[in-house]
Design a protein around this motif. Structure first.
Motif, mmCIF file in Angstrom:
data_model
loop_
_atom_site.group_PDB
_atom_site.id
_atom_site.type_symbol
_atom_site.label_atom_id
_atom_site.label_comp_id
_atom_site.label_asym_id
_atom_site.label_seq_id
_atom_site.Cartn_x
_atom_site.Cartn_y
_atom_site.Cartn_z
ATOM 1 N N UNK A 137 0.828 -1.207 0.000
ATOM 2 C CA UNK A 137 0.000 0.000 0.000
ATOM 3 C C UNK A 137 0.856 1.248 0.000
ATOM 4 N N UNK A 138 1.988 1.205 0.681
ATOM 5 C CA UNK A 138 2.895 2.351 0.739
ATOM 6 C C UNK A 138 3.503 2.618 -0.639
ATOM 7 N N UNK A 139 3.892 1.532 -1.342
ATOM 8 C CA UNK A 139 4.445 1.679 -2.694
ATOM 9 C C UNK A 139 3.376 2.222 -3.638
ATOM 10 N N UNK A 140 2.160 1.700 -3.511
ATOM 11 C CA UNK A 140 1.071 2.170 -4.363
ATOM 12 C C UNK A 140 0.809 3.661 -4.161
ATOM 13 N N UNK A 141 0.846 4.100 -2.924
ATOM 14 C CA UNK A 141 0.599 5.511 -2.627
ATOM 15 C C UNK A 141 1.680 6.389 -3.240
ATOM 16 N N UNK A 142 2.922 5.909 -3.185
ATOM 17 C CA UNK A 142 4.030 6.667 -3.775
ATOM 18 C C UNK A 142 3.870 6.752 -5.290
ATOM 19 N N UNK A 143 3.527 5.625 -5.913
ATOM 20 C CA UNK A 143 3.330 5.607 -7.363
ATOM 21 C C UNK A 143 2.165 6.513 -7.755
ATOM 22 N N UNK A 144 1.088 6.468 -6.985
ATOM 23 C CA UNK A 144 -0.084 7.280 -7.289
ATOM 24 C C UNK A 144 0.247 8.764 -7.223
#
Length: 459
Positions: A276-283
């Protein structure tokens, strides 16, 4: 008759059998004799007399004509050469590249078996080359002096190449003492061993010296006609105008698209929270880039590539992809969903989240491949057209029990391999001569490395 694309034919064209595999054993070197008789004794005499008749249980002889293209005949031995070679090629290719094996009885998508499909392929391929050869002669296209000379010495060159390679193998293995041979004895040994091993190599591919000669003749005419038609000044030469017209079709047919990416990897994430942390960064990066366009977007994308990307691509470097590339699910589809200049973000893939920037077509990257494709597909269409004109578009395939044929071919190939396996030296006889011991475990199959060409059929 199924129409076989010339591309498939060209891929199968690593065919010149020159100095490969292993050969018959040698007995006492001091006498200059060999144990070739022992090797041939294990090979059925009917196979030595007519390998096609042997493999087809008398249904066909080697020189039986299965199709006629003008003045050019296609024999059973020519067709079965392509069948046997393609079987070897497919077996080796799929196993070495994908670890896959298949049976001749396996079903193809069109409902035929692999074995029957290969039998049909042999006839189709032999006919296609015969069509090109006949068309070349009808058009007054002659072979070059170099090609004509290569055809004239095809048999003798292969015999010498096989014989010399076998001589050296025997010397290296300690099976022959060179000082025991006169120059004349050495030449006789090379000629005898070369002729035998060359015959075995051709039998391995269900063909004969004459059929192989005819096959090569057709191949040289095929290549010469292609060069005549598509070379500089040729009727179908790939000019700038021609390629400009062809490129859109090539790009569409192959699904080619250009793009850059930023991978936010989740492969090392320990749990869902890390993902979820990686997804938030990518988003967050995607939201920033999607608000830009043009040069500003391109520059910012390069900067973020340098900062975040873990794909291994060089920041700022545009890649192109096709519909046949092996790509992680969601990546290619994500690019295809965009228009040039648009940015997008994938769902989570096996690697993580990709931010994608679709780039404008950069055709210089594919010009060489596109030109080759143009030549292949256009020549393919011409061959099909001429096949109709010569009235050979509906030639029947070989009427054989496919399973029985391949079983017998496999058994013969193993017999040839055993007969031609290099023996080991046994110096324990005490009489000063070198004799044959047990066969080595190395025993490469007779003629199996058909790709080691002494004459490049595609040059």
């Amino acid at each position: 008759m199924k129409q076989i694309r010339i591309l498939a034919l060209l891929l199968a064209l690593a065919l010149c059998l020159a100095g490969c595999g292993s050969a018959p054993a040698s007995s006492g070197a001091s006498s200059g004799s060999t144990s070739q008789a022992q090797g041939d004794a294990a090979i059925p005499q009917e196979a030595l007399d007519d390998v096609v008749s042997y493999l087809t249980d008398g249904a066909y002889a080697a020189d039986d004509v299965v199709a006629t293209v003008g003045d050019t005949a296609v024999t059973a031995a020519q067709a079965l050469y392509w069948t046997a070679y393609q079987q070897y090629y497919m077996t080796y290719y799929y196993y070495s590249n994908y670890g896959m094996t298949f049976q001749m009885s396996d079903q193809m998508e069109d409902g035929t078996t692999v074995g029957q499909s290969l039998l049909d392929f042999g006839v189709d391929t032999a006919v296609a080359y015969a069509v090109a050869a006949q068309r070349a002669q009808d058009n007054g296209v002659s072979l070059s002096e170099e090609n004509a000379a290569a055809l004239e010495t095809l048999y003798s060159d292969n015999v010498t190449s096989y014989g010399e390679d076998r001589w050296q193998a025997y010397v290296d293995a300690g099976l022959i003492n060179e000082s025991d041979y006169t120059v004349e004895q050495r030449a006789e040994w090379i000629q005898t061993e070369g002729e035998s091993f060359y015959q075995h190599s051709l039998m391995y591919y269900a063909t004969t010296p004459q059929a192989y000669q005819d096959t090569f003749t057709n191949i040289y005419y095929f290549n010469t006609l292609r060069d005549n038609l598509f070379g500089e000044g040729g009727e179908y030469a790939p000019t700038e105008e021609t390629m400009a017209d062809y490129l859109p079709t090539y790009i569409e047919d192959n699904g080619i698209c250009w793009a850059r990416c930023i991978l936010f990897s989740t492969m090392d994430c320990a749990d869902d929270a890390a993902v979820a942390e990686v997804q938030a960064q990518a988003q967050a990066v995607y939201d920033e880039l999607s608000a830009l366009s043009g040069e500003a977007l391109s520059a910012a994308f390069t900067e973020r590539q340098s900062q975040y990307d873990t794909s291994g691509y060089t920041a700022g470097e545009v890649q192109y992809y096709t519909n046949t590339d092996s790509l992680v699910d969601g990546f290619y589809e994500g690019i295809q969903a965009l228009e040039p200049g648009q940015v997008g973000m994938t769902e989570q893939t096996d690697y993580g989240y990709f931010i994608l920037l679709r780039e404008a077509d950069q055709t210089d990257d594919i010009s060489a491949n596109a030109q080759e494709s143009y030549i292949v597909t256009t020549y393919d269409s011409l061959i099909s057209q001429w096949t109709e004109e010569y009235g050979v578009s509906d030639v029947a395939g070989l009427e054989l029990d496919a399973d029985a044929f391949y079983t017998k071919l496999s058994e013969l190939q193993q017999t040839l391999s055993d007969a031609d396996t290099l023996p080991t030296a046994d110096t324990s006889s005490g009489d000063g001569t070198t004799s044959a011991g047990s066969t080595s475990s190395d025993g490469a199959t007779s003629g199996a490395d058909a790709s080691s060409a002494g004459t490049d059929a595609q040059s």
